[in-house]
Structure formats: C-alpha cells, structure tokens
Design a protein around this motif. Structure first.
Motif, PDB file in Angstrom:
ATOM      1  N   UNK A  97      -3.102  28.452 -12.669  1.00 43.39           N
ATOM      2  CA  UNK A  97      -2.989  29.826 -13.465  1.00 43.39           C
ATOM      3  C   UNK A  97      -4.488  30.182 -14.266  1.00 43.39           C
ATOM      4  N   UNK A 104       0.423  23.645 -11.975  1.00 43.52           N
ATOM      5  CA  UNK A 104       0.745  25.123 -12.118  1.00 43.52           C
ATOM      6  C   UNK A 104      -0.346  25.559 -13.335  1.00 43.52           C
ATOM      7  N   UNK A 105      -0.769  24.776 -14.209  1.00 44.50           N
ATOM      8  CA  UNK A 105      -1.451  25.339 -15.316  1.00 44.50           C
ATOM      9  C   UNK A 105      -2.974  25.414 -14.676  1.00 44.50           C
ATOM     10  N   UNK A 161       3.324  31.875  -8.819  1.00 47.24           N
ATOM     11  CA  UNK A 161       3.004  30.667  -9.699  1.00 47.24           C
ATOM     12  C   UNK A 161       4.018  30.093 -10.718  1.00 47.24           C
TER      13      UNK A 161
END
Lengths: 121, 195
Positions: B60, B56-57, B117
C-alpha cells in the motif's frame, strides 16, 4: 465544502485504500481503527457518511451501527457496511440495525464512489 | 496357598491399577501434546497472518508513492505543454500526448491495484478464523482429559485407547513434518551472509 466520511476498519491497508479512493474523489476522510474509536470520533465530529467494517476488535460494526442510530445526529446519516461477510443472516442483521447498504470486499473504487455518491446526497 | 494366590491376584490388580493410572497420565500428556501441537499450528497461522499484513501494508505504501509520482508526472506534462512555443507545438505536442496516454494508463492500472491490494485483509481474516478453530480444537482435547479424570474404569480404558491413537497420530505427523521453513515475522529484507 467537501463532505466528510468516517472510514472504519481495523485493517490499516483497507483504511488506506478507502481513504485514498475517497480523498481522490474530493471527500474529507476521518479514519477509525475499530467501532469504539469510530463512535468516539463520530461523537466529536459531525460526518456526512460512515463506511464501516463488521469484524473488528473492541466494538464490531453492528454494535457501532446500533449505537449511532440511537444518536439524534446519526439517525438519518448513511451508514454503509464494507465487509468480507456476505451471508444473508449477517446482511439481515445489518439491515435491522439500520445499515444503508452492504458492500462486500474487495471493493472496486469506481463502484464504491458510485454508491457513496448515490447515498450521500 | 489360597492366601498366596489371593495375594498374587491383589498384586496383579494393583499392578493393573498402577498401569491404568500410568496410562491415564500418558493420556493426559497425550492430549496436552496434541493440544500443544495445535497451539504450534495456531502460532504458524498467526505468523502467516503477520507476514501477509506486513506485505499488504508495504504494498500500500509503494502504491501510494507510485500514485503520487503519477500525479506529479501528469502536472509536469501539463506544465511543459504550457511552456511550448507555437513553433515547437506540433512536434512536442505529439510527444506530450503520448506521455498523457501513458499517465492515464498508469492511473487506470492503479485503480485496479486498489481492488487487488485488499487481499491482505481477506487472507488475514481467513487465517485468524482458522487459528480460532485450531484453538477451539485444542481446548476440546484438554476438555476430554478433564472429563476422563471423572469417569469409571471402562470409560478410562476407552479413553486411553483414544489417547493412544491421538498420540500416535500426532507423533507420526511430527516425525514426518520437516523443520519449519519460514521463521521471518515480517516482510523486511532478509539477512545476507557472504561466505
């Protein structure tokens, strides 16, 4: 002058998404990683709105809310909860602690900005 | 004869006592085994949570970069529009309008990505919640062992039976379970090996 929002979440990706959305709309954003960090930052800076998660290490969002509402400068500042929690009991606790509103994740950027626009004025 | 019988009976009783003690020990090991097994599951859940958060990071970061590029593209189109001479205006404006349409579509899609996200946070919280439940179950199993050591013979026998069933179930699951298929702790690119 741009209004300042304190975004509190232990999830780095959520903080970045919130910050991205708010900065894109012209707000200044201060980020905090948990309730304790948020309380420290809120004590140092005067912000116009706080957007906080509930489940966080060290200090959760409800405790943060309680502590902030005891401070004179945060008695009337809007504090929105942005959380995965959607139970009525939890919402009632938030309301009792002085939350201005309750947003369940995942948030839609447009809707978030609409809500913030309504309560920040 | 009676003394011999008594002695034999005592020996049998002692053996039974020994067996019970042994079974108790087995029982303790059994619950520890089950508990360790659950701790292993908790470890897997924590690993899954780290992988999801890492992914996820990364997404992003990719998202922010794409968004920045989209902004630059937008500005570039406006700059070109300003540089266009009146003679070129008709033909180039048409192209620039198409470019602006594409840029706007990309921006709209990026807005939708912001919502998607957030899956990382939702999944991570769910995994953490499940891991906590597994940990509680593991603690409960250890608690049953502690309680067992305080109980009488009948309860111990019943407990041994339970231990035995738990042991059997754990071993069956362990034997059926294949080798752990994912050992990665993060979403960095995997190793490459050429043969």
């Amino acid at each position: 002058m741009a209004k300042t929002i304190l975004a509190v979440d232990d999830s780095a990706s959520i903080r970045q998404m919130v910050a991205f959305t708010l900065k894109g709309a012209g707000y200044e954003v201060i980020e905090a990683v948990d309730g304790q960090d948020a309380f420290d930052k809120a004590s140092h800076y005067q912000v116009n709105l706080i957007l906080t998660d509930i489940n966080m290490p060290r200090m959760d969002g409800l405790k943060l809310l309680e502590l902030l509402r005891k401070l004179a400068q945060y008695k009337n500042i809007p504090i929105l909860i942005l959380t995965t929690e959607s139970g009525d009991e939890m919402k009632a606790k938030g309301r009792a602690a002085g939350a201005t509103g309750w947003l369940v994740k995942p948030f839609d950027p447009k809707r978030l900005l609409e809500v913030i626009g309504k309560v920040i004025s | 004869m009676m003394t011999e019988l008594q002695s034999a009976s005592d020996k049998l009783d002692n053996k039974a006592e020994d067996k019970l003690v042994l079974e108790d020990k087995d029982g303790v090991i059994c619950n520890n085994t089950a508990s360790e097994y659950l701790i292993g599951i908790k470890g897997d859940l924590n690993q899954a949570e780290r992988l999801v958060s890492d992914a996820a990071n990364n997404l992003v970061c990719n998202f922010r970069y794409i968004s920045k590029l989209t902004g630059s593209h937008h500005e570039m189109v406006l700059a070109i529009e300003r540089m266009v001479t009146p003679e070129e205006r008709h033909s180039i404006n048409e192209l620039l309008e198409k470019q602006m349409l594409i840029a706007n579509r990309i921006e709209q899609e990026l807005e939708a990505v912001i919502t998607s996200l957030q899956f990382g946070d939702l999944v991570a919280q769910l995994l953490a919640h499940t891991a906590r439940q597994v940990e509680m179950l593991s603690d409960e199993l250890r608690g049953i062992d502690r309680q067992g050591s305080l109980q009488g013979k009948a309860e111990k026998r019943a407990l041994n039976s339970t231990h035995s069933s738990i042991n059997k179930a754990v071993n069956e699951v362990k034997n059926k379970g294949k080798k752990k298929p994912v050992v990665q702790q993060g979403m960095k690119m995997g190793d490459i090996e050429l043969f």
